[in-house]
Design a protein around this motif. Structure first.
Motif, PDB file in Angstrom:
ATOM      1  N   SER B  31     -14.531  12.540   4.495  1.00  0.00           N
ATOM      2  CA  SER B  31     -13.074  12.402   4.484  1.00  0.00           C
ATOM      3  C   SER B  31     -12.685  11.002   4.919  1.00  0.00           C
ATOM      4  O   SER B  31     -13.189  10.486   5.922  1.00  0.00           O
ATOM      5  N   VAL B  32     -11.792  10.395   4.157  1.00  0.00           N
ATOM      6  CA  VAL B  32     -11.243   9.088   4.523  1.00  0.00           C
ATOM      7  C   VAL B  32      -9.728   9.173   4.450  1.00  0.00           C
ATOM      8  O   VAL B  32      -9.165   9.621   3.449  1.00  0.00           O
ATOM      9  N   SER B  33      -9.085   8.767   5.535  1.00  0.00           N
ATOM     10  CA  SER B  33      -7.626   8.725   5.575  1.00  0.00           C
ATOM     11  C   SER B  33      -7.176   7.285   5.753  1.00  0.00           C
ATOM     12  O   SER B  33      -7.872   6.485   6.381  1.00  0.00           O
ATOM     13  N   TRP B  34      -6.014   6.979   5.226  1.00  0.00           N
ATOM     14  CA  TRP B  34      -5.450   5.642   5.339  1.00  0.00           C
ATOM     15  C   TRP B  34      -4.123   5.718   6.084  1.00  0.00           C
ATOM     16  O   TRP B  34      -3.337   6.664   5.894  1.00  0.00           O
ATOM     17  N   TYR B  35      -3.877   4.691   6.905  1.00  0.00           N
ATOM     18  CA  TYR B  35      -2.657   4.618   7.706  1.00  0.00           C
ATOM     19  C   TYR B  35      -2.105   3.190   7.639  1.00  0.00           C
ATOM     20  O   TYR B  35      -2.854   2.224   7.509  1.00  0.00           O
ATOM     21  N   GLN B  36      -0.786   3.112   7.782  1.00  0.00           N
ATOM     22  CA  GLN B  36      -0.125   1.821   7.887  1.00  0.00           C
ATOM     23  C   GLN B  36       0.464   1.714   9.292  1.00  0.00           C
ATOM     24  O   GLN B  36       1.130   2.637   9.761  1.00  0.00           O
ATOM     25  N   GLN B  37       0.195   0.602   9.955  1.00  0.00           N
ATOM     26  CA  GLN B  37       0.776   0.391  11.279  1.00  0.00           C
ATOM     27  C   GLN B  37       1.671  -0.839  11.263  1.00  0.00           C
ATOM     28  O   GLN B  37       1.231  -1.940  10.915  1.00  0.00           O
ATOM     29  N   THR B  38       2.941  -0.635  11.621  1.00  0.00           N
ATOM     30  CA  THR B  38       3.897  -1.734  11.746  1.00  0.00           C
ATOM     31  C   THR B  38       4.587  -1.623  13.091  1.00  0.00           C
ATOM     32  O   THR B  38       4.669  -0.525  13.658  1.00  0.00           O
ATOM     33  N   PRO B  39       5.105  -2.738  13.624  1.00  0.00           N
ATOM     34  CA  PRO B  39       5.777  -2.675  14.924  1.00  0.00           C
ATOM     35  C   PRO B  39       6.977  -1.728  14.906  1.00  0.00           C
ATOM     36  O   PRO B  39       7.234  -1.016  15.864  1.00  0.00           O
ATOM     37  N   GLY B  40       7.702  -1.693  13.796  1.00  0.00           N
ATOM     38  CA  GLY B  40       8.910  -0.883  13.757  1.00  0.00           C
ATOM     39  C   GLY B  40       8.666   0.601  13.532  1.00  0.00           C
ATOM     40  O   GLY B  40       9.352   1.440  14.104  1.00  0.00           O
ATOM     41  N   GLN B  41       7.697   0.926  12.728  1.00  0.00           N
ATOM     42  CA  GLN B  41       7.465   2.325  12.350  1.00  0.00           C
ATOM     43  C   GLN B  41       6.254   2.940  13.015  1.00  0.00           C
ATOM     44  O   GLN B  41       6.032   4.143  12.894  1.00  0.00           O
ATOM     45  N   GLY B  42       5.467   2.138  13.702  1.00  0.00           N
ATOM     46  CA  GLY B  42       4.278   2.707  14.321  1.00  0.00           C
ATOM     47  C   GLY B  42       3.216   3.009  13.283  1.00  0.00           C
ATOM     48  O   GLY B  42       3.119   2.349  12.250  1.00  0.00           O
ATOM     49  N   LEU B  43       2.443   4.042  13.549  1.00  0.00           N
ATOM     50  CA  LEU B  43       1.319   4.403  12.690  1.00  0.00           C
ATOM     51  C   LEU B  43       1.769   5.500  11.734  1.00  0.00           C
ATOM     52  O   LEU B  43       2.200   6.569  12.156  1.00  0.00           O
ATOM     53  N   GLN B  44       1.676   5.243  10.440  1.00  0.00           N
ATOM     54  CA  GLN B  44       2.129   6.225   9.454  1.00  0.00           C
ATOM     55  C   GLN B  44       1.002   6.594   8.494  1.00  0.00           C
ATOM     56  O   GLN B  44       0.305   5.720   7.991  1.00  0.00           O
ATOM     57  N   PHE B  45       0.899   7.873   8.238  1.00  0.00           N
ATOM     58  CA  PHE B  45      -0.129   8.412   7.369  1.00  0.00           C
ATOM     59  C   PHE B  45       0.180   8.091   5.913  1.00  0.00           C
ATOM     60  O   PHE B  45       1.292   8.363   5.430  1.00  0.00           O
ATOM     61  N   LEU B  46      -0.781   7.524   5.222  1.00  0.00           N
ATOM     62  CA  LEU B  46      -0.618   7.202   3.809  1.00  0.00           C
ATOM     63  C   LEU B  46      -1.177   8.320   2.930  1.00  0.00           C
ATOM     64  O   LEU B  46      -0.468   8.926   2.150  1.00  0.00           O
ATOM     65  N   PHE B  47      -2.466   8.545   3.022  1.00  0.00           N
ATOM     66  CA  PHE B  47      -3.107   9.629   2.262  1.00  0.00           C
ATOM     67  C   PHE B  47      -4.507   9.881   2.797  1.00  0.00           C
ATOM     68  O   PHE B  47      -5.049   9.085   3.559  1.00  0.00           O
ATOM     69  N   GLU B  48      -5.043  11.031   2.375  1.00  0.00           N
ATOM     70  CA  GLU B  48      -6.394  11.409   2.752  1.00  0.00           C
ATOM     71  C   GLU B  48      -7.177  11.773   1.504  1.00  0.00           C
ATOM     72  O   GLU B  48      -6.662  12.449   0.607  1.00  0.00           O
ATOM     73  N   TYR B  49      -8.419  11.310   1.465  1.00  0.00           N
ATOM     74  CA  TYR B  49      -9.329  11.655   0.377  1.00  0.00           C
ATOM     75  C   TYR B  49     -10.526  12.418   0.935  1.00  0.00           C
ATOM     76  O   TYR B  49     -11.028  12.116   2.017  1.00  0.00           O
ATOM     77  N   PHE B  50     -10.943  13.402   0.176  1.00  0.00           N
ATOM     78  CA  PHE B  50     -12.136  14.168   0.529  1.00  0.00           C
ATOM     79  C   PHE B  50     -12.855  14.520  -0.764  1.00  0.00           C
ATOM     80  O   PHE B  50     -12.230  15.062  -1.690  1.00  0.00           O
ATOM     81  N   SER B  51     -14.126  14.217  -0.818  1.00  0.00           N
ATOM     82  CA  SER B  51     -14.911  14.473  -2.025  1.00  0.00           C
ATOM     83  C   SER B  51     -14.205  13.964  -3.276  1.00  0.00           C
ATOM     84  O   SER B  51     -14.073  14.690  -4.275  1.00  0.00           O
ATOM     85  N   GLU B  52     -13.747  12.734  -3.206  1.00  0.00           N
ATOM     86  CA  GLU B  52     -13.156  12.001  -4.328  1.00  0.00           C
ATOM     87  C   GLU B  52     -11.797  12.537  -4.770  1.00  0.00           C
ATOM     88  O   GLU B  52     -11.273  12.126  -5.804  1.00  0.00           O
ATOM     89  N   THR B  53     -11.227  13.458  -4.001  1.00  0.00           N
ATOM     90  CA  THR B  53      -9.936  14.045  -4.361  1.00  0.00           C
ATOM     91  C   THR B  53      -8.914  13.738  -3.283  1.00  0.00           C
ATOM     92  O   THR B  53      -9.215  13.850  -2.083  1.00  0.00           O
ATOM     93  N   GLN B  54      -7.714  13.383  -3.697  1.00  0.00           N
ATOM     94  CA  GLN B  54      -6.656  13.170  -2.713  1.00  0.00           C
ATOM     95  C   GLN B  54      -6.154  14.527  -2.249  1.00  0.00           C
ATOM     96  O   GLN B  54      -5.696  15.352  -3.054  1.00  0.00           O
ATOM     97  N   PHE B  69     -14.881   7.070  -3.890  1.00  0.00           N
ATOM     98  CA  PHE B  69     -16.050   7.067  -4.744  1.00  0.00           C
ATOM     99  C   PHE B  69     -17.043   8.150  -4.307  1.00  0.00           C
ATOM    100  O   PHE B  69     -16.900   8.746  -3.237  1.00  0.00           O
ATOM    101  N   SER B  70     -18.041   8.355  -5.129  1.00  0.00           N
ATOM    102  CA  SER B  70     -19.004   9.429  -4.850  1.00  0.00           C
ATOM    103  C   SER B  70     -19.787   9.187  -3.560  1.00  0.00           C
ATOM    104  O   SER B  70     -20.307  10.114  -2.956  1.00  0.00           O
ATOM    105  N   ASN B  71     -19.859   7.937  -3.119  1.00  0.00           N
ATOM    106  CA  ASN B  71     -20.552   7.645  -1.854  1.00  0.00           C
ATOM    107  C   ASN B  71     -19.593   7.698  -0.663  1.00  0.00           C
ATOM    108  O   ASN B  71     -19.941   7.275   0.429  1.00  0.00           O
ATOM    109  N   SER B  72     -18.393   8.218  -0.890  1.00  0.00           N
ATOM    110  CA  SER B  72     -17.333   8.399   0.106  1.00  0.00           C
ATOM    111  C   SER B  72     -16.578   7.120   0.465  1.00  0.00           C
ATOM    112  O   SER B  72     -15.585   7.194   1.168  1.00  0.00           O
ATOM    113  N   ARG B  73     -17.041   5.987  -0.016  1.00  0.00           N
ATOM    114  CA  ARG B  73     -16.270   4.754   0.199  1.00  0.00           C
ATOM    115  C   ARG B  73     -14.905   4.908  -0.466  1.00  0.00           C
ATOM    116  O   ARG B  73     -14.771   5.602  -1.482  1.00  0.00           O
ATOM    117  N   SER B  74     -13.905   4.289   0.134  1.00  0.00           N
ATOM    118  CA  SER B  74     -12.560   4.452  -0.394  1.00  0.00           C
ATOM    119  C   SER B  74     -11.898   3.087  -0.555  1.00  0.00           C
ATOM    120  O   SER B  74     -12.204   2.135   0.175  1.00  0.00           O
TER     121      SER B  74
END
Lengths: 111, 117
Positions: B31-54, B69-74
């Motif tokens: 599982s790989v999740s992505w987040y955006q962190q900004t001073p104004g909004q803090g840490l916000q969840f973008l999306f999560e991938y697991f087994s090549e599927t969002q 990707f199939s090797n779990s790299r995102s």
């Protein structure tokens, strides 16, 4: 709509004393709560978590308390140490839906 | 065990350009999740991938996309960059989907600092 709020941007505590970091939430659907710690130039690291069915979880110097009726959780650090100086984020998630973070509280441990 | 790695660590782009960020999870984590962190909004969840599927997506416009990707790299892609996209982009990995398995811990990478001029 900020569903997870950390109302104190910063907090200063004397070394050896208790640090209490607070977090309020608005969504009663959250089923799991977490605390992360972040040093500059590093990603957040997981500290401790608590399920919504519990009211306390303890791990060494760290204890998290959950008050569901008040929609409030707190992180207690006892005793506070210099290495605890960091930004602390609380996060809440709804299973299979979303995870929401607070904006963080910067903790300064004073010598 | 090596931690989560993100490349590049710093990036400067101009408005209108597109950017691709890369994340390599801890070995064995799917599982790989992505987040955006900004001073104004803090840490916000973008999306999560697991087994090549969002699996889950946060409240971000379609300009933000990703893949695994199939090797779990995102990779995460942001098209038509705006000034407000300047932020620290963090990825995190876990063995199982983080929003499905509450007991799993996420391990964060150091982030990619994106500056949009």
């Amino acid at each position: 709509d900020q569903q997870v709020k950390q109302n104190s941007p910063s907090l200063s505590v004397q070394e050896g004393r208790i640090s209490i970091l607070n977090c309020d939430y608005t969504n009663s659907m959250f089923d799991y709560f977490l605390w992360y710690k972040k040093y500059p130039a590093e990603g957040p690291t997981f500290l401790i978590s608590i399920s919504s069915i519990k009211d306390k979880n303890e791990d060494g110097r760290f204890t998290v308390f959950l008050n569901k009726s008040a929609k409030h959780l707190s992180l207690h650090i006892v005793p506070s140490q210099p290495g605890d100086s960091a930004v602390y984020f609380c996060a809440a998630h709804i299973r299979d839906d979303k995870i929401i973070f607070g904006k963080g509280t910067r903790l300064h441990i004073l010598p | 065990k090596a931690g989560v790695t993100q490349t590049p660590r710093y990036l400067i782009k101009t408005r209108g350009q597109q950017v691709t960020l890369s994340c390599s999870p801890i070995s064995g984590h799917r599982s790989v999740s992505w987040y955006q962190q900004t001073p104004g909004q803090g840490l916000q969840f973008l999306f999560e991938y697991f087994s090549e599927t969002q699996r889950n997506k946060g409240n971000f416009p379609g300009r933000f996309s990703g893949r695994q990707f199939s090797n779990s790299r995102s990779e995460m892609n942001v098209s038509t960059l705006e000034l407000g996209d300047s932020a620290l982009y963090l990825c995190a990995s876990s063995p199982r989907p983080v929003l499905a398995e509450s007991t799993d811990t996420q391990y964060f990478g150091p982030g990619t600092r994106l500056t949009v001029l």
